[in-house]
Write a protein that holds these residues in place. Structure first.
Motif, PDB file in Angstrom:
ATOM      1  N   SER A  86       0.837  -1.197   0.000  1.00  0.00           N
ATOM      2  CA  SER A  86       0.000   0.000   0.000  1.00  0.00           C
ATOM      3  C   SER A  86       0.874   1.251   0.000  1.00  0.00           C
ATOM      4  O   SER A  86       1.965   1.271   0.574  1.00  0.00           O
ATOM      5  N   VAL A  87       0.398   2.282  -0.675  1.00  0.00           N
ATOM      6  CA  VAL A  87       1.105   3.563  -0.715  1.00  0.00           C
ATOM      7  C   VAL A  87       0.109   4.672  -0.369  1.00  0.00           C
ATOM      8  O   VAL A  87      -1.088   4.553  -0.646  1.00  0.00           O
ATOM      9  N   PRO A  88       0.579   5.745   0.238  1.00  0.00           N
ATOM     10  CA  PRO A  88      -0.320   6.876   0.515  1.00  0.00           C
ATOM     11  C   PRO A  88      -0.796   7.516  -0.777  1.00  0.00           C
ATOM     12  O   PRO A  88      -0.190   7.337  -1.843  1.00  0.00           O
ATOM     13  N   SER A  89      -1.870   8.263  -0.700  1.00  0.00           N
ATOM     14  CA  SER A  89      -2.470   8.862  -1.896  1.00  0.00           C
ATOM     15  C   SER A  89      -1.532   9.839  -2.598  1.00  0.00           C
ATOM     16  O   SER A  89      -1.699  10.114  -3.785  1.00  0.00           O
ATOM     17  N   SER A  90      -0.533  10.341  -1.890  1.00  0.00           N
ATOM     18  CA  SER A  90       0.405  11.290  -2.492  1.00  0.00           C
ATOM     19  C   SER A  90       1.427  10.616  -3.399  1.00  0.00           C
ATOM     20  O   SER A  90       2.151  11.286  -4.137  1.00  0.00           O
ATOM     21  N   ILE A  91       1.502   9.292  -3.353  1.00  0.00           N
ATOM     22  CA  ILE A  91       2.471   8.537  -4.156  1.00  0.00           C
ATOM     23  C   ILE A  91       1.730   7.733  -5.218  1.00  0.00           C
ATOM     24  O   ILE A  91       0.785   7.011  -4.916  1.00  0.00           O
ATOM     25  N   LYS A  92       2.169   7.862  -6.452  1.00  0.00           N
ATOM     26  CA  LYS A  92       1.576   7.094  -7.544  1.00  0.00           C
ATOM     27  C   LYS A  92       2.272   5.744  -7.661  1.00  0.00           C
ATOM     28  O   LYS A  92       3.468   5.623  -7.383  1.00  0.00           O
ATOM     29  N   MET A  93       1.528   4.721  -8.059  1.00  0.00           N
ATOM     30  CA  MET A  93       2.119   3.410  -8.296  1.00  0.00           C
ATOM     31  C   MET A  93       1.618   2.855  -9.617  1.00  0.00           C
ATOM     32  O   MET A  93       0.414   2.859  -9.891  1.00  0.00           O
ATOM     33  N   PHE A  94       2.559   2.380 -10.438  1.00  0.00           N
ATOM     34  CA  PHE A  94       2.230   1.784 -11.725  1.00  0.00           C
ATOM     35  C   PHE A  94       2.879   0.407 -11.803  1.00  0.00           C
ATOM     36  O   PHE A  94       3.983   0.196 -11.307  1.00  0.00           O
ATOM     37  N   VAL A  95       2.177  -0.529 -12.426  1.00  0.00           N
ATOM     38  CA  VAL A  95       2.713  -1.882 -12.570  1.00  0.00           C
ATOM     39  C   VAL A  95       2.695  -2.281 -14.040  1.00  0.00           C
ATOM     40  O   VAL A  95       1.898  -1.779 -14.831  1.00  0.00           O
ATOM     41  N   VAL A  96       3.607  -3.189 -14.383  1.00  0.00           N
ATOM     42  CA  VAL A  96       3.554  -3.843 -15.688  1.00  0.00           C
ATOM     43  C   VAL A  96       3.329  -5.327 -15.448  1.00  0.00           C
ATOM     44  O   VAL A  96       3.632  -5.845 -14.366  1.00  0.00           O
ATOM     45  N   VAL A  97       2.818  -6.011 -16.419  1.00  0.00           N
ATOM     46  CA  VAL A  97       2.469  -7.410 -16.261  1.00  0.00           C
ATOM     47  C   VAL A  97       3.686  -8.292 -16.543  1.00  0.00           C
ATOM     48  O   VAL A  97       4.527  -7.982 -17.376  1.00  0.00           O
ATOM     49  N   GLY A  98       3.763  -9.413 -15.814  1.00  0.00           N
ATOM     50  CA  GLY A  98       4.818 -10.393 -16.034  1.00  0.00           C
ATOM     51  C   GLY A  98       4.241 -11.722 -16.461  1.00  0.00           C
ATOM     52  O   GLY A  98       3.026 -11.947 -16.395  1.00  0.00           O
ATOM     53  N   ASN A  99       5.091 -12.630 -16.871  1.00  0.00           N
ATOM     54  CA  ASN A  99       4.616 -13.924 -17.370  1.00  0.00           C
ATOM     55  C   ASN A  99       3.934 -14.741 -16.276  1.00  0.00           C
ATOM     56  O   ASN A  99       3.000 -15.507 -16.550  1.00  0.00           O
ATOM     57  N   HIS A 100       4.351 -14.593 -15.019  1.00  0.00           N
ATOM     58  CA  HIS A 100       3.690 -15.333 -13.939  1.00  0.00           C
ATOM     59  C   HIS A 100       2.325 -14.735 -13.593  1.00  0.00           C
ATOM     60  O   HIS A 100       1.535 -15.377 -12.909  1.00  0.00           O
ATOM     61  N   ASP A 101       2.062 -13.536 -14.072  1.00  0.00           N
ATOM     62  CA  ASP A 101       0.773 -12.895 -13.796  1.00  0.00           C
ATOM     63  C   ASP A 101      -0.319 -13.372 -14.750  1.00  0.00           C
ATOM     64  O   ASP A 101      -1.479 -13.489 -14.360  1.00  0.00           O
ATOM     65  N   ILE A 102       0.074 -13.649 -16.001  1.00  0.00           N
ATOM     66  CA  ILE A 102      -0.923 -14.066 -16.999  1.00  0.00           C
ATOM     67  C   ILE A 102      -0.473 -15.260 -17.821  1.00  0.00           C
ATOM     68  O   ILE A 102      -1.267 -15.845 -18.561  1.00  0.00           O
ATOM     69  N   GLY A 103       0.799 -15.638 -17.732  1.00  0.00           N
ATOM     70  CA  GLY A 103       1.343 -16.720 -18.531  1.00  0.00           C
ATOM     71  C   GLY A 103       2.184 -16.194 -19.687  1.00  0.00           C
ATOM     72  O   GLY A 103       2.057 -15.031 -20.086  1.00  0.00           O
ATOM     73  N   PHE A 104       3.064 -17.054 -20.212  1.00  0.00           N
ATOM     74  CA  PHE A 104       3.808 -16.697 -21.418  1.00  0.00           C
ATOM     75  C   PHE A 104       2.833 -16.576 -22.586  1.00  0.00           C
ATOM     76  O   PHE A 104       1.707 -17.070 -22.531  1.00  0.00           O
ATOM     77  N   HIS A 105       3.288 -15.953 -23.662  1.00  0.00           N
ATOM     78  CA  HIS A 105       2.408 -15.601 -24.774  1.00  0.00           C
ATOM     79  C   HIS A 105       1.518 -16.749 -25.229  1.00  0.00           C
ATOM     80  O   HIS A 105       0.304 -16.593 -25.369  1.00  0.00           O
ATOM     81  N   ASN A 106       2.100 -17.913 -25.458  1.00  0.00           N
ATOM     82  CA  ASN A 106       1.324 -19.043 -25.994  1.00  0.00           C
ATOM     83  C   ASN A 106       0.503 -19.767 -24.926  1.00  0.00           C
ATOM     84  O   ASN A 106      -0.204 -20.726 -25.238  1.00  0.00           O
ATOM     85  N   ARG A 107       0.593 -19.317 -23.673  1.00  0.00           N
ATOM     86  CA  ARG A 107      -0.155 -19.971 -22.600  1.00  0.00           C
ATOM     87  C   ARG A 107      -1.125 -19.028 -21.915  1.00  0.00           C
ATOM     88  O   ARG A 107      -1.700 -19.377 -20.877  1.00  0.00           O
ATOM     89  N   ILE A 108      -1.311 -17.851 -22.466  1.00  0.00           N
ATOM     90  CA  ILE A 108      -2.247 -16.895 -21.867  1.00  0.00           C
ATOM     91  C   ILE A 108      -3.680 -17.359 -22.129  1.00  0.00           C
ATOM     92  O   ILE A 108      -4.095 -17.502 -23.280  1.00  0.00           O
ATOM     93  N   ARG A 109      -4.422 -17.616 -21.090  1.00  0.00           N
ATOM     94  CA  ARG A 109      -5.807 -18.041 -21.249  1.00  0.00           C
ATOM     95  C   ARG A 109      -6.681 -16.857 -21.647  1.00  0.00           C
ATOM     96  O   ARG A 109      -6.347 -15.701 -21.394  1.00  0.00           O
ATOM     97  N   ARG A 110      -7.791 -17.187 -22.244  1.00  0.00           N
ATOM     98  CA  ARG A 110      -8.696 -16.150 -22.726  1.00  0.00           C
ATOM     99  C   ARG A 110      -9.128 -15.232 -21.569  1.00  0.00           C
ATOM    100  O   ARG A 110      -9.618 -15.691 -20.548  1.00  0.00           O
ATOM    101  N   GLY A 111      -8.922 -13.957 -21.750  1.00  0.00           N
ATOM    102  CA  GLY A 111      -9.368 -12.964 -20.781  1.00  0.00           C
ATOM    103  C   GLY A 111      -8.388 -12.677 -19.657  1.00  0.00           C
ATOM    104  O   GLY A 111      -8.606 -11.743 -18.873  1.00  0.00           O
ATOM    105  N   PHE A 112      -7.291 -13.427 -19.557  1.00  0.00           N
ATOM    106  CA  PHE A 112      -6.368 -13.232 -18.438  1.00  0.00           C
ATOM    107  C   PHE A 112      -5.592 -11.921 -18.547  1.00  0.00           C
ATOM    108  O   PHE A 112      -5.346 -11.262 -17.534  1.00  0.00           O
ATOM    109  N   ALA A 113      -5.189 -11.553 -19.740  1.00  0.00           N
ATOM    110  CA  ALA A 113      -4.483 -10.273 -19.921  1.00  0.00           C
ATOM    111  C   ALA A 113      -5.416  -9.116 -19.606  1.00  0.00           C
ATOM    112  O   ALA A 113      -5.024  -8.137 -18.947  1.00  0.00           O
ATOM    113  N   GLN A 114      -6.655  -9.209 -20.060  1.00  0.00           N
ATOM    114  CA  GLN A 114      -7.644  -8.162 -19.796  1.00  0.00           C
ATOM    115  C   GLN A 114      -7.976  -8.094 -18.304  1.00  0.00           C
ATOM    116  O   GLN A 114      -8.199  -7.009 -17.760  1.00  0.00           O
ATOM    117  N   ARG A 115      -7.995  -9.253 -17.649  1.00  0.00           N
ATOM    118  CA  ARG A 115      -8.276  -9.293 -16.212  1.00  0.00           C
ATOM    119  C   ARG A 115      -7.198  -8.557 -15.436  1.00  0.00           C
ATOM    120  O   ARG A 115      -7.489  -7.763 -14.541  1.00  0.00           O
TER     121      ARG A 115
END
Length: 369
Positions: A123-152
């Protein structure tokens, strides 16, 4: 008898303090030793960004790992993260993928619980912005991404495949590495379209300041900083000479392209379109500093930083980075977190000192005579 009771009480209070120090204060002691790097810039302080960058937290999910291991690692990362926020007070936090260890296997209910846990731990206070990028363990490698997982992931973490962020006239482009496979899948096609849009926007802004407008807000052009999960193309980590580079012989193991690093084609495309002044990535769990030079892309020259994992599950000495960034300059400081062996050794030494101090005073039995 009273002296015995007093020593037992002192011993118990000493154990409480040792536990408090080793499980809480030690993070502050270590983190206080790292500072924001200084830069020389022609811009004022109102255009300087202080960014806290971490990667590969790998929160365990419902399938793998013992509950005690999960609790222990999350406790460590939570304490370290909150200490960094309180001590360094960054303007922005960037998390470079693999937030989760089992995101690619979880159903929607489990994923929502995952996201809730992530935001609670980091958690961060409202004065600090936080941005994330997706990794392969979050949605899977390209050929293993299930339908809707990237959008989720994009929906719940507010992290589309391509993000163009402008903070105090500093430009950051955040990319989904798995969307750079180079085929015609919807994820890759949409990401390529967004990269083209960002590239065109930056080019027009560079050509004429009148065009530096986005969502009714104006900004000045500065060369962007690229952030993603995968490293750019390289054959292996053998070129890495950082102290936290992979150990031998792992360092010489050849990369599997599009799995361990971006392909040469995807890398050339990003360099040509984004023209970054620096690149940050994670994925390898180790540190690496690579100098890139591309003659075919107008002589593009920049440094690429591989950010070591923030989790004690992945390395005995987790790391993070502090970056001071202005439109015309930047500097990076790599910071360490306490080793688990150091924490254990500190506890043993402190307990030994405590026992020694108690035994060197009047012995327990002497009070009876």
């Amino acid at each position: 008898m009273r002296r015995i009771t007093k020593k037992i009480l002192i011993f118990l209070l000493g154990l409480v303090f040792i536990g408090f120090y080793c499980e809480y204060l030690i993070y502050y002691v270590v983190i206080l030793q790292c500072y924001w790097p200084k830069i020389e810039t022609s811009h004022g302080s109102n255009q300087i960004i202080q960014a806290f960058i971490l990667a590969d937290t790998h929160l365990l999910g419902p399938y793998r790992g013992h509950w005690l291991d999960k609790w222990r690692r999350e406790w460590q990362m939570h304490q370290a993260f909150q200490a960094i926020i309180r001590i360094h007070k960054p303007h922005v936090v960037f998390v470079l993928g693999d937030l989760f260890d089992e995101g690619e296997w979880t159903d929607n209910k489990q994923f929502k619980e995952y996201v809730s846990r992530f935001y609670k731990l980091f958690s961060v206070p409202s004065s600090i912005k936080m941005f994330v990028v997706v990794g392969n363990h979050d949605i899977g490698f390209h050929n293993r991404i299930r339908r809707g997982f990237a959008q989720r992931f994009s929906k719940y973490l507010k992290a589309p495949s391509v993000q163009h962020i402008v903070l105090k006239n500093n430009h950051f482009v955040l990319i989904n590495s798995m969307a750079l496979e180079g085929d015609s899948c919807n994820l890759c096609t949409e990401a390529r379209k967004q990269i083209e849009n960002v590239s065109e926007k930056l080019f027009k802004c560079l050509q004429n300041p009148v065009n530096c407008v986005d969502n009714n807000s104006t900004f000045n052009y500065s060369q962007p900083i690229l952030m993603q999960h995968f490293p750019l193309y390289r054959e292996s980590d053998s070129i890495c000479t950082e102290p936290d580079a992979p150990p031998l012989p792992e360092r010489n193991k050849l990369f599997r392209l599009k799995i361990d690093a971006l392909s040469q084609e995807a890398t050339n495309y990003l360099i040509k379109k984004i023209k970054p002044r620096a690149v940050f990535g994670g994925h390898t769990h180790h540190g690496c500093l690579v100098e890139h030079f591309y003659k075919e892309s107008d002589g593009a020259k920049f440094l690429e930083y591989s950010v070591p994992s923030f989790s004690w599950r992945n390395r005995p000495n987790p790391k993070y980075m502090l970056a001071t960034i202005a439109p015309d300059a930047y500097a990076v400081q790599k910071c360490g977190l306490p080793r688990e062996s150091t924490i254990a050794l500190t506890a043993v030494i402190m307990i030994s000192i405590l026992i020694g101090c108690l035994l060197t005073t009047r012995s327990f039995g002497r009070d009876y005579f």
